[in-house]
Design a protein around this motif. Structure first.
Motif, PDB file in Angstrom:
ATOM      1  N   SER A 151      50.916  39.920  42.553  1.00  0.00           N
ATOM      2  CA  SER A 151      50.848  38.818  43.516  1.00  0.00           C
ATOM      3  C   SER A 151      49.458  38.742  44.146  1.00  0.00           C
ATOM      4  CB  SER A 151      51.932  38.947  44.587  1.00  0.00           C
ATOM      5  OG  SER A 151      51.711  40.078  45.398  1.00  0.00           O
ATOM      6  N   LEU A 152      48.774  39.875  44.252  1.00  0.00           N
ATOM      7  CA  LEU A 152      47.412  39.871  44.778  1.00  0.00           C
ATOM      8  C   LEU A 152      46.479  39.137  43.813  1.00  0.00           C
ATOM      9  CD1 LEU A 152      45.390  40.709  46.941  1.00  0.00           C
ATOM     10  CD2 LEU A 152      45.078  42.854  45.685  1.00  0.00           C
ATOM     11  N   GLU A 153      46.652  39.369  42.515  1.00  0.00           N
ATOM     12  CA  GLU A 153      45.827  38.669  41.525  1.00  0.00           C
ATOM     13  C   GLU A 153      46.011  37.154  41.645  1.00  0.00           C
ATOM     14  OE1 GLU A 153      45.860  38.161  36.756  1.00  0.00           O
ATOM     15  OE2 GLU A 153      45.547  40.226  37.449  1.00  0.00           O
ATOM     16  N   ALA A 154      47.243  36.712  41.764  1.00  0.00           N
ATOM     17  CA  ALA A 154      47.516  35.273  41.892  1.00  0.00           C
ATOM     18  C   ALA A 154      46.869  34.720  43.162  1.00  0.00           C
ATOM     19  CB  ALA A 154      49.021  35.017  41.898  1.00  0.00           C
ATOM     20  N   TRP A 155      46.992  35.430  44.270  1.00  0.00           N
ATOM     21  CA  TRP A 155      46.407  34.991  45.538  1.00  0.00           C
ATOM     22  C   TRP A 155      44.880  34.934  45.443  1.00  0.00           C
ATOM     23  CZ3 TRP A 155      43.303  37.691  49.103  1.00  0.00           C
ATOM     24  CH2 TRP A 155      43.088  37.023  50.316  1.00  0.00           C
ATOM     25  N   LEU A 156      44.274  35.966  44.865  1.00  0.00           N
ATOM     26  CA  LEU A 156      42.818  35.985  44.726  1.00  0.00           C
ATOM     27  C   LEU A 156      42.329  34.795  43.901  1.00  0.00           C
ATOM     28  CD1 LEU A 156      42.137  39.785  44.220  1.00  0.00           C
ATOM     29  CD2 LEU A 156      41.146  38.353  46.027  1.00  0.00           C
ATOM     30  N   ASN A 157      43.001  34.531  42.789  1.00  0.00           N
ATOM     31  CA  ASN A 157      42.578  33.418  41.946  1.00  0.00           C
ATOM     32  C   ASN A 157      42.795  32.069  42.622  1.00  0.00           C
ATOM     33  OD1 ASN A 157      41.337  34.393  39.484  1.00  0.00           O
ATOM     34  ND2 ASN A 157      43.281  35.414  39.144  1.00  0.00           N
ATOM     35  N   ALA A 179      36.638  33.631  33.693  1.00  0.00           N
ATOM     36  CA  ALA A 179      36.152  33.630  35.074  1.00  0.00           C
ATOM     37  C   ALA A 179      37.310  33.712  36.068  1.00  0.00           C
ATOM     38  CB  ALA A 179      35.343  32.356  35.327  1.00  0.00           C
ATOM     39  N   GLY A 180      37.189  34.622  37.014  1.00  0.00           N
ATOM     40  CA  GLY A 180      38.217  34.800  38.034  1.00  0.00           C
ATOM     41  C   GLY A 180      38.547  36.269  38.234  1.00  0.00           C
ATOM     42  N   TRP A 181      39.730  36.521  38.761  1.00  0.00           N
ATOM     43  CA  TRP A 181      40.153  37.871  39.143  1.00  0.00           C
ATOM     44  C   TRP A 181      41.149  38.470  38.157  1.00  0.00           C
ATOM     45  CZ3 TRP A 181      38.101  40.596  43.116  1.00  0.00           C
ATOM     46  CH2 TRP A 181      37.340  39.886  44.051  1.00  0.00           C
ATOM     47  N   LYS A 182      41.013  39.768  37.925  1.00  0.00           N
ATOM     48  CA  LYS A 182      41.958  40.588  37.157  1.00  0.00           C
ATOM     49  C   LYS A 182      42.272  41.784  38.055  1.00  0.00           C
ATOM     50  CE  LYS A 182      43.901  42.210  33.308  1.00  0.00           C
ATOM     51  NZ  LYS A 182      45.001  41.530  32.652  1.00  0.00           N
ATOM     52  N   VAL A 183      43.549  42.035  38.313  1.00  0.00           N
ATOM     53  CA  VAL A 183      43.945  43.124  39.202  1.00  0.00           C
ATOM     54  C   VAL A 183      44.785  44.140  38.432  1.00  0.00           C
ATOM     55  CG1 VAL A 183      45.303  43.738  41.255  1.00  0.00           C
ATOM     56  CG2 VAL A 183      43.857  41.687  41.271  1.00  0.00           C
ATOM     57  N   GLU A 185      42.539  48.671  40.944  1.00  0.00           N
ATOM     58  CA  GLU A 185      41.189  48.146  40.698  1.00  0.00           C
ATOM     59  C   GLU A 185      41.265  46.625  40.736  1.00  0.00           C
ATOM     60  OE1 GLU A 185      38.338  49.736  37.529  1.00  0.00           O
ATOM     61  OE2 GLU A 185      39.006  47.849  36.613  1.00  0.00           O
ATOM     62  N   LEU A 186      40.331  45.993  41.448  1.00  0.00           N
ATOM     63  CA  LEU A 186      40.264  44.540  41.552  1.00  0.00           C
ATOM     64  C   LEU A 186      38.951  44.098  40.915  1.00  0.00           C
ATOM     65  CD1 LEU A 186      41.811  45.822  44.086  1.00  0.00           C
ATOM     66  CD2 LEU A 186      41.610  43.559  45.039  1.00  0.00           C
ATOM     67  N   ASP A 187      39.032  43.319  39.839  1.00  0.00           N
ATOM     68  CA  ASP A 187      37.862  42.939  39.066  1.00  0.00           C
ATOM     69  C   ASP A 187      37.572  41.449  39.216  1.00  0.00           C
ATOM     70  OD1 ASP A 187      37.572  45.531  37.757  1.00  0.00           O
ATOM     71  OD2 ASP A 187      39.401  44.998  36.700  1.00  0.00           O
ATOM     72  N   LEU A 188      36.352  41.115  39.593  1.00  0.00           N
ATOM     73  CA  LEU A 188      35.900  39.734  39.635  1.00  0.00           C
ATOM     74  C   LEU A 188      35.075  39.494  38.378  1.00  0.00           C
ATOM     75  CD1 LEU A 188      35.650  37.013  41.110  1.00  0.00           C
ATOM     76  CD2 LEU A 188      33.547  37.914  42.147  1.00  0.00           C
ATOM     77  N   VAL A 189      35.589  38.661  37.480  1.00  0.00           N
ATOM     78  CA  VAL A 189      34.963  38.392  36.192  1.00  0.00           C
ATOM     79  C   VAL A 189      34.042  37.181  36.335  1.00  0.00           C
ATOM     80  CG1 VAL A 189      35.390  37.896  33.756  1.00  0.00           C
ATOM     81  CG2 VAL A 189      37.056  39.254  35.070  1.00  0.00           C
ATOM     82  N   MET A 190      32.756  37.389  35.990  1.00  0.00           N
ATOM     83  CA  MET A 190      31.743  36.333  36.111  1.00  0.00           C
ATOM     84  C   MET A 190      31.036  36.179  34.762  1.00  0.00           C
ATOM     85  SD  MET A 190      30.307  37.537  39.849  1.00  0.00           S
ATOM     86  CE  MET A 190      30.393  39.282  39.413  1.00  0.00           C
ATOM     87  N   PRO A 191      31.561  35.348  33.871  1.00  0.00           N
ATOM     88  CA  PRO A 191      30.943  35.191  32.553  1.00  0.00           C
ATOM     89  C   PRO A 191      29.516  34.639  32.646  1.00  0.00           C
ATOM     90  CG  PRO A 191      33.153  34.264  32.571  1.00  0.00           C
ATOM     91  CD  PRO A 191      32.774  34.559  33.995  1.00  0.00           C
ATOM     92  N   LEU A 192      28.622  35.246  31.884  1.00  0.00           N
ATOM     93  CA  LEU A 192      27.269  34.722  31.736  1.00  0.00           C
ATOM     94  C   LEU A 192      27.182  33.885  30.463  1.00  0.00           C
ATOM     95  CD1 LEU A 192      25.232  37.848  32.873  1.00  0.00           C
ATOM     96  CD2 LEU A 192      25.918  35.854  34.219  1.00  0.00           C
ATOM     97  N   THR A 193      28.036  34.222  29.502  1.00  0.00           N
ATOM     98  CA  THR A 193      28.263  33.398  28.321  1.00  0.00           C
ATOM     99  C   THR A 193      29.566  32.650  28.629  1.00  0.00           C
ATOM    100  OG1 THR A 193      27.326  35.139  26.925  1.00  0.00           O
ATOM    101  CG2 THR A 193      28.619  33.430  25.818  1.00  0.00           C
ATOM    102  N   PRO A 194      29.593  31.334  28.541  1.00  0.00           N
ATOM    103  CA  PRO A 194      30.768  30.584  29.006  1.00  0.00           C
ATOM    104  C   PRO A 194      32.120  31.091  28.509  1.00  0.00           C
ATOM    105  CG  PRO A 194      29.013  29.068  28.466  1.00  0.00           C
ATOM    106  CD  PRO A 194      28.540  30.438  28.037  1.00  0.00           C
TER     107      PRO A 194
END
Length: 162
Positions: free
Chosen positions: A32-38, A126-130, A108-117
């Motif tokens: 539920s935290l992943e859903a909220w973060l996204n 792009a977004g959060w993975k928990v 672990e809370l991961d913020l994914v930031m693609p540099l390659t689309p």
């Protein structure tokens, strides 16, 4: 021989970290935290765009991802403590690579930031993975290059041989 010191972490980066970690304080690390973060802090948010820009700047300026091993640039940016609501803050720069297996004792809370689309981290664009407490994985970036900011409750991580 000592290594040269990295430039100091930018104040805008630290302010963005404080914003998210204070919002996370006291929340359970679960699906539920992943859903909220996204929903609130995901790739569509202005906070995400500012954080991605700060991380890109930090890599360029040399105060993020100051170490390298196994084709992965990485580094602990901030230790756990009151300013980060008890989370440690790390950033990795990965390009089509599988990282070392590890366990998340407290999550672990991961913020994914693609540099390659099309780049993905563990199948997440792009977004959060928990990952909840007690989970484990080999962090993997596919389809290009991505920066991943990860927050560890209490700074806890255990690298394994699996």
């Amino acid at each position: 021989m000592s290594q040269p010191e990295s430039p100091p972490v930018s104040e805008p980066f630290q302010a963005l970290v404080r914003t998210i970690t204070q919002a996370l304080a006291g929340r359970a690390v679960d699906a539920s935290l992943e859903a909220w973060l996204n929903e609130e802090w995901g790739a569509q948010s202005s906070w995400y765009r500012l954080m991605k820009a700060e991380c890109e700047r930090g890599v360029r300026e040399g105060w993020l991802c100051t170490r390298e091993a196994g084709g992965i640039r990485y580094g602990r940016v901030l230790p756990p403590g009151p300013p980060t609501a008890g989370f440690s803050v790390d950033v990795v720069d990965m390009h089509d690579v599988v990282g070392p297996h590890h366990v998340h004792p407290t999550g672990e809370l991961d913020l994914v930031m693609p540099l390659t689309p099309q780049a993905q981290f563990d199948g997440t664009p792009a977004g959060w993975k928990v990952y909840g407490p007690g989970t484990a994985h080999r962090p993997t970036v596919t389809q290009g290059r991505a920066l991943v900011l990860y927050l560890l409750p209490e700074g806890r991580i255990e690298f394994t041989r699996a």
